[in-house]
Every structure is written in structure tokens, then in C-alpha cells.
Design a protein around this motif. Structure first.
Motif, PDB file in Angstrom:
ATOM      1  N   GLU A  25      73.326  42.770  22.971  1.00 38.35           N
ATOM      2  CA  GLU A  25      71.958  42.711  22.442  1.00 38.35           C
ATOM      3  C   GLU A  25      71.240  41.419  22.826  1.00 38.35           C
ATOM      4  O   GLU A  25      70.069  41.445  23.193  1.00 38.35           O
ATOM      5  N   ARG A  28      70.071  41.805  26.348  1.00 39.63           N
ATOM      6  CA  ARG A  28      69.022  42.839  26.464  1.00 39.63           C
ATOM      7  C   ARG A  28      67.667  42.281  26.063  1.00 39.63           C
ATOM      8  O   ARG A  28      66.652  42.547  26.707  1.00 39.63           O
ATOM      9  N   SER A  29      67.642  41.493  25.009  1.00 38.79           N
ATOM     10  CA  SER A  29      66.366  40.970  24.524  1.00 38.79           C
ATOM     11  C   SER A  29      65.790  39.882  25.432  1.00 38.79           C
ATOM     12  O   SER A  29      64.624  39.528  25.294  1.00 38.79           O
TER      13      SER A  29
END
Length: 179
Positions: A25, A28-29
Motif C-alpha cells: 500500500e 501504491r500511494s
């Protein structure tokens, strides 16, 4: 994609934004627009193994190493991004950039724990906000390059210039020829 494909050798590239299952995550951000991802055998996560197995050009592949030093009782941590055809000049340029008397690699267990990433997959994308990111000038001048994805089972292909725009990124000369 053909220029990006050069950095990936024989690996199959997929649009990173469309394959979140291949990325943690935090990474991804932080993905830059147009980033690519490729699944790999985790046993090939180390640069030398992947270069040999997939025909990835060393000059289009980058490594991210985490270093630290102390000054006035304060620890200074930085991730250094250098081309795989070079190595981080930890005892020279990195030490001077961090303004510390001695710089050394962060122990693997600590780098993994604090970055939230896997050993062999640490990437400059999605690192802790208080870490400096020292991006070697040669990296920024490379059109597309293969870097870690935060996990051992995939790699990213991004534009070198996109790394200069990361939070806390500083473009500096921190590499020296590989031996």
C-alpha cells in the motif's frame, strides 16, 4: 512502452496502477504516473540475479540502500538510490551530504522494519516521511529504470526523473564506480 521495456529486459511489464496486488500500500500511494510493474521470482530479487536471468541492463537498473549517521546526538537516515552499474559512496559523498562523521548501512532488520518493505525490495517510493532520499544524478538522467517495488515478488519500472520529484528527494552525486 518500448523504452520502458528496455529497462525490464525479458520481463513482462504491466501498468502498475492496474496491478495493486503486486505492490504494498505505501508504494501504491506513491506511484508516479506511467509506472510499470512486473512480477518476478522472489529468488531473483537481488539485482545481480535478475540482471543475469532476465537480461536487465545494469545501467537501467537502480538499487536503493538505507544508510545512517549521527551528528550532535541526532541520527540522520537516508535512502540512497544509485544505478546498479555504480555503488553508493557511503564513506565519502553520502557522509558529506548527511553532514555526519561516519555513515554506515542501516542493519537489514531495522531497514526492513522501519521502511515496511522486504529485504531485496526496498524502493524510494513510500518511505517514511522523515527519511531523506538521496537520488544520484545518474539515476535522474536515466529515462526508464528498474527499481524495487517494496516486495521481493515484483519490480517497478519508472522514469529516473520521477524519482527526483519524490517527497524528501535530493538530487546529488552519491555514487562511485562499482568494483
Amino acid at each position: 512502452m518500448s523504452e520502458a521495456q528496455h529497462a525490464a529486459g525479458t520481463l513482462t511489464l504491466l501498468p502498475a496502477a492496474e496491478h495493486p496486488e503486486l505492490l504494498p500500500e505505501t508504494v501504491r500511494s506513491a506511484l508516479p504516473e506511467g509506472a510499470w510493474v512486473t512480477a518476478i521470482d522472489p529468488d531473483l530479487a537481488d539485482t545481480a540475479a535478475l540482471v543475469e536471468a532476465a537480461g536487465v541492463p545494469r545501467e537501467a537498473s537502480a538499487n536503493c540502500v538505507v544508510v545512517a549517521g549521527r551528528r550532535d546526538g541526532q541520527e540522520r537516515v537516508a535512502a540512497c538510490v544509485v544505478l546498479a552499474s555504480t555503488r553508493a559512496d557511503v564513506n565519502g559523498a553520502v557522509k558529506r551530504t548527511l553532514e555526519v562523521r561516519k555513515a554506515s548501512f542501516l542493519p537489514m532488520e531495522r531497514a526492513v522494519a522501519e521502511s515496511g518493505m522486504e529485504h531485496g525490495g526496498i524502493t524510494p517510493l513510500g518511505l517514511p516521511a522523515d527519511w531523506r532520499v538521496l537520488v544520484d544524478r545518474r539515476v535522474v538522467e536515466t529515462d526508464w529504470l528498474l527499481i524495487g517495488s517494496g516486495v521481493r515478488r515484483s519490480k517497478l519500472v519508472v522514469r529516473g526523473a520521477d524519482l527526483a520529484g519524490l517527497p524528501n528527494a535530493e538530487v546529488v552525486d552519491v555514487s562511485m564506480p562499482a568494483q
